[in-house]
Design a protein around this motif. Structure first.
Motif, mmCIF file in Angstrom:
data_model
loop_
_atom_site.group_PDB
_atom_site.id
_atom_site.type_symbol
_atom_site.label_atom_id
_atom_site.label_comp_id
_atom_site.label_asym_id
_atom_site.label_seq_id
_atom_site.Cartn_x
_atom_site.Cartn_y
_atom_site.Cartn_z
ATOM 1 N N CYS A 1 11.608 -39.827 -18.726
ATOM 2 C CA CYS A 1 11.044 -39.809 -20.090
ATOM 3 C C CYS A 1 9.985 -38.882 -20.255
ATOM 4 N N LEU A 2 10.073 -38.431 -21.602
ATOM 5 C CA LEU A 2 9.008 -37.336 -22.181
ATOM 6 C C LEU A 2 7.606 -37.949 -21.877
ATOM 7 N N GLU A 3 7.614 -39.052 -21.929
ATOM 8 C CA GLU A 3 6.214 -39.766 -21.958
ATOM 9 C C GLU A 3 5.659 -39.625 -20.453
ATOM 10 N N GLU A 4 6.489 -39.689 -19.546
ATOM 11 C CA GLU A 4 5.791 -39.759 -18.281
ATOM 12 C C GLU A 4 6.231 -38.512 -17.446
ATOM 13 N N ALA A 5 7.053 -37.562 -17.708
ATOM 14 C CA ALA A 5 7.137 -36.421 -16.881
ATOM 15 C C ALA A 5 6.084 -35.387 -17.122
ATOM 16 N N PRO A 6 5.549 -34.551 -16.326
ATOM 17 C CA PRO A 6 4.701 -33.872 -16.636
ATOM 18 C C PRO A 6 4.954 -32.587 -17.474
ATOM 19 N N ARG A 7 4.568 -32.199 -18.612
ATOM 20 C CA ARG A 7 5.079 -31.072 -19.491
ATOM 21 C C ARG A 7 6.504 -31.024 -19.942
ATOM 22 N N ALA A 8 7.019 -32.397 -19.998
ATOM 23 C CA ALA A 8 8.322 -32.666 -20.261
ATOM 24 C C ALA A 8 8.499 -32.035 -22.051
ATOM 25 N N ARG A 9 7.594 -32.244 -22.819
ATOM 26 C CA ARG A 9 7.700 -31.927 -24.300
ATOM 27 C C ARG A 9 7.772 -30.380 -24.389
ATOM 28 N N GLN A 10 6.974 -29.804 -23.532
ATOM 29 C CA GLN A 10 6.877 -28.438 -23.541
ATOM 30 C C GLN A 10 8.139 -27.788 -23.117
ATOM 31 N N LYS A 11 8.571 -28.308 -21.929
ATOM 32 C CA LYS A 11 9.978 -27.899 -21.403
ATOM 33 C C LYS A 11 11.136 -28.227 -22.179
ATOM 34 N N ALA A 12 11.219 -29.121 -23.112
ATOM 35 C CA ALA A 12 12.359 -29.444 -24.118
ATOM 36 C C ALA A 12 12.137 -28.593 -25.071
ATOM 37 N N ALA A 13 10.874 -28.502 -25.556
ATOM 38 C CA ALA A 13 10.658 -27.337 -26.754
ATOM 39 C C ALA A 13 11.184 -26.010 -26.107
ATOM 40 N N THR A 14 10.973 -25.370 -25.012
ATOM 41 C CA THR A 14 11.264 -24.166 -24.745
ATOM 42 C C THR A 14 12.778 -24.154 -24.604
ATOM 43 N N ALA A 15 13.385 -25.070 -24.048
ATOM 44 C CA ALA A 15 14.672 -24.965 -23.764
ATOM 45 C C ALA A 15 15.622 -25.002 -24.927
ATOM 46 N N ALA A 16 14.986 -25.651 -26.149
ATOM 47 C CA ALA A 16 15.492 -25.704 -27.569
ATOM 48 C C ALA A 16 15.424 -24.296 -28.189
ATOM 49 N N ARG A 17 13.885 -23.745 -27.893
ATOM 50 C CA ARG A 17 13.951 -22.549 -28.464
ATOM 51 C C ARG A 17 14.744 -21.353 -27.692
ATOM 52 N N ALA A 18 15.113 -21.518 -26.283
ATOM 53 C CA ALA A 18 16.077 -20.831 -25.742
ATOM 54 C C ALA A 18 17.429 -20.907 -26.166
ATOM 55 N N ARG A 19 17.886 -22.073 -26.537
ATOM 56 C CA ARG A 19 19.151 -22.264 -27.193
ATOM 57 C C ARG A 19 19.136 -21.587 -28.421
ATOM 58 N N ASP A 20 18.211 -21.574 -29.393
ATOM 59 C CA ASP A 20 18.500 -21.160 -30.502
ATOM 60 C C ASP A 20 18.340 -19.433 -30.372
ATOM 61 N N ILE A 21 17.516 -18.910 -29.608
ATOM 62 C CA ILE A 21 17.621 -17.536 -29.452
ATOM 63 C C ILE A 21 18.916 -17.023 -28.913
ATOM 64 N N ALA A 22 19.461 -17.964 -27.928
ATOM 65 C CA ALA A 22 20.793 -17.546 -27.229
ATOM 66 C C ALA A 22 21.961 -17.671 -28.299
ATOM 67 N N ALA A 23 21.840 -18.366 -29.362
ATOM 68 C CA ALA A 23 23.069 -18.507 -30.363
ATOM 69 C C ALA A 23 22.629 -17.310 -31.351
ATOM 70 N N LEU A 24 21.617 -16.677 -31.423
ATOM 71 C CA LEU A 24 21.096 -15.642 -32.337
ATOM 72 C C LEU A 24 21.713 -14.333 -31.645
#
Length: 118
Positions: free
Chosen positions: A31-54
């Protein structure tokens, strides 16, 4: 005196979060609510996928850096993060195939991607 109900007899509302409309439909294993820095990690992973697509579309790291308002080093770091995540996915798929008795097979030509730093 108040009675403290057991969890089995308590009604919980499954309100979800920004990732999914309900907890049961959540794509994350923790759960993003329970895991430490989970939101930040999810946002970074999404940004990495977007950059990899470019990058796969043919843009250089310098062009991506300018487009996304990031440094070249940050773009390189995010490309590596996406590569590492992709490698983990492929290794998990391979081990699941071996466990199910499907044997080993070579990855298809387009299934993995490699990045050269420019």
């Amino acid at each position: 005196m108040t009675v403290d109900n057991l969890p089995e007899f308590t009604r919980y509302r499954d309100e979800g979060c920004e990732a999914a409309p309900s907890c049961l439909a959540c794509p994350f294993s923790r759960c993003l609510e329970e895991a430490p820095r989970a939101r930040q990690k999810a946002a970074t992973a999404a940004r990495a996928r977007d950059i990899a697509a470019l990058y796969r579309q043919g843009m250089s790291t310098a062009e991506i850096a300018r487009t996304c308002s990031r440094s070249i080093r940050t773009v390189q770091r995010l490309l590596k993060l996406d590569r590492d995540a992709e490698a983990v996915c492929h290794s998990e798929e391979a081990s699941a195939t071996e466990e199910s008795g499907g044997g080993t097979s070579a990855p298809s030509p387009g299934s993995s991607h490699t990045f050269g730093m420019t």
